[in-house]
Write a protein that holds these residues in place. Structure first.
Motif, mmCIF file in Angstrom:
data_model
loop_
_atom_site.group_PDB
_atom_site.id
_atom_site.type_symbol
_atom_site.label_atom_id
_atom_site.label_comp_id
_atom_site.label_asym_id
_atom_site.label_seq_id
_atom_site.Cartn_x
_atom_site.Cartn_y
_atom_site.Cartn_z
ATOM 1 N N GLY A 37 0.892 -1.134 -0.131
ATOM 2 C CA GLY A 37 -0.085 0.091 0.083
ATOM 3 C C GLY A 37 0.797 1.333 0.155
ATOM 4 N N ILE A 38 1.855 1.355 0.825
ATOM 5 C CA ILE A 38 2.917 2.246 0.800
ATOM 6 C C ILE A 38 3.514 2.573 -0.516
ATOM 7 C CG2 ILE A 38 5.031 3.280 1.863
ATOM 8 C CD1 ILE A 38 4.163 1.646 4.435
ATOM 9 N N ARG B 55 2.273 1.685 -3.551
ATOM 10 C CA ARG B 55 1.495 2.102 -4.403
ATOM 11 C C ARG B 55 1.067 3.646 -4.102
ATOM 12 N NH1 ARG B 55 -3.958 -0.759 -3.412
ATOM 13 N NH2 ARG B 55 -4.228 0.974 -1.778
ATOM 14 N N ASN B 56 1.076 3.875 -2.883
ATOM 15 C CA ASN B 56 0.677 5.405 -2.477
ATOM 16 C C ASN B 56 1.895 6.148 -3.158
ATOM 17 O OD1 ASN B 56 -1.369 4.783 -1.475
ATOM 18 N ND2 ASN B 56 -0.621 4.753 0.836
ATOM 19 N N LYS B 57 3.253 5.824 -3.055
ATOM 20 C CA LYS B 57 4.181 6.680 -3.510
ATOM 21 C C LYS B 57 4.277 6.685 -4.992
ATOM 22 C CE LYS B 57 7.572 5.843 0.070
ATOM 23 N NZ LYS B 57 8.908 5.384 0.439
ATOM 24 N N GLN C 32 1.338 6.545 -7.126
ATOM 25 C CA GLN C 32 0.451 7.658 -7.064
ATOM 26 C C GLN C 32 0.865 8.917 -7.056
ATOM 27 O OE1 GLN C 32 -2.671 6.149 -4.663
ATOM 28 N NE2 GLN C 32 -3.864 4.742 -6.271
ATOM 29 N N THR C 33 1.659 8.878 -5.916
ATOM 30 C CA THR C 33 2.255 10.491 -5.710
ATOM 31 C C THR C 33 3.106 10.792 -6.812
ATOM 32 O OG1 THR C 33 2.000 10.260 -3.408
ATOM 33 C CG2 THR C 33 3.296 12.138 -4.096
ATOM 34 N N GLU D 241 0.892 11.627 -9.864
ATOM 35 C CA GLU D 241 0.334 12.837 -9.883
ATOM 36 C C GLU D 241 1.324 13.998 -10.276
ATOM 37 O OE1 GLU D 241 -1.688 12.530 -6.139
ATOM 38 O OE2 GLU D 241 -3.206 11.142 -6.665
ATOM 39 N N GLU E 32 2.422 0.365 -11.289
ATOM 40 C CA GLU E 32 1.297 0.644 -10.534
ATOM 41 C C GLU E 32 0.210 -0.558 -10.654
ATOM 42 O OE1 GLU E 32 -2.327 3.333 -8.809
ATOM 43 O OE2 GLU E 32 -1.041 4.094 -10.568
#
Length: 195
Positions: free
Chosen positions: A3-4, A6-8, A10-11, A14, A154
């Motif tokens: 999850g971490i 994946r969040n990175k 996504q950041t 973006e 991702e």
């Protein structure tokens, strides 16, 4: 853990998307149109030559005026006193009006040299502008390809998370089946011992 990651991703994705929006190439004319625009790259050199020529003529005329003023003073002294005036080298600096003219010419010369250097810098920068545009375009293409790679990574991370969850579920099911088989055997053995 995933999850971490994946969040990175996504950041980062973006951030790249925001950068691409900020660097819009669509505002620039296409390269074919840019080549057809009437741009004279030697305009700076022409201006520099013009101002240098004018300054040279001004300088020459001021030297001639100073010389004529010296000759006029000598003729005036000869007319008034009857004695010839001995002209000394650079004696015209002794008169305030000549000093003012000299300082103005020196400032003008300094200003022209400064403008000449600025024109050379500007023409060099303008000459490098097409290469800069090409470099920016190449970087934007690379950023777009990186964005595609981030999306693929991702997607891969999401698939990996799903596979790990499925594997954990299968392991739990296997464990429960094993526990159920043990329980069933225990109950069967209890049942047989009761008979």
């Amino acid at each position: 853990m995933f999850g971490i990651i994946r969040n990175k991703f996504q950041t980062v994705q973006e951030g790249i998307t925001a950068s691409l929006r900020g660097l819009s190439v669509g505002d620039q004319p296409p390269r074919d149109q840019a080549a057809e625009l009437p741009v004279k790259l030697s305009a700076g050199a022409d201006l520099l030559h013009k101002y240098q020529t004018e300054w040279s003529e001004l300088h020459k005329q001021s030297e001639e005026n100073a010389h004529q003023a010296q000759c006029g003073k000598a003729n005036f002294n000869l007319f008034i006193t009857g004695k010839p005036h001995k002209m000394r080298m650079k004696s015209w600096f002794m008169y305030p009006s000549m000093q003012v003219v000299d300082s103005v010419i020196a400032r003008l010369h300094h200003t022209c040299e400064k403008q000449s250097l600025e024109i050379v810098r500007m023409s060099t920068a303008l000459a490098n502008l097409p290469q800069l545009i090409d470099s920016v375009q190449l970087l934007m293409d690379q950023i777009a390809s990186l964005q595609g790679l981030f999306e693929e990574v991702e997607t891969g991370v999401l698939r990996l998370e799903d596979m790990i969850e499925i594997q954990e579920l299968q392991e739990k099911q296997l464990e429960h089946r094993f526990q159920f088989a043990l329980y069933k055997e225990k109950k069967l053995s209890e049942l047989e011992s009761l008979k």
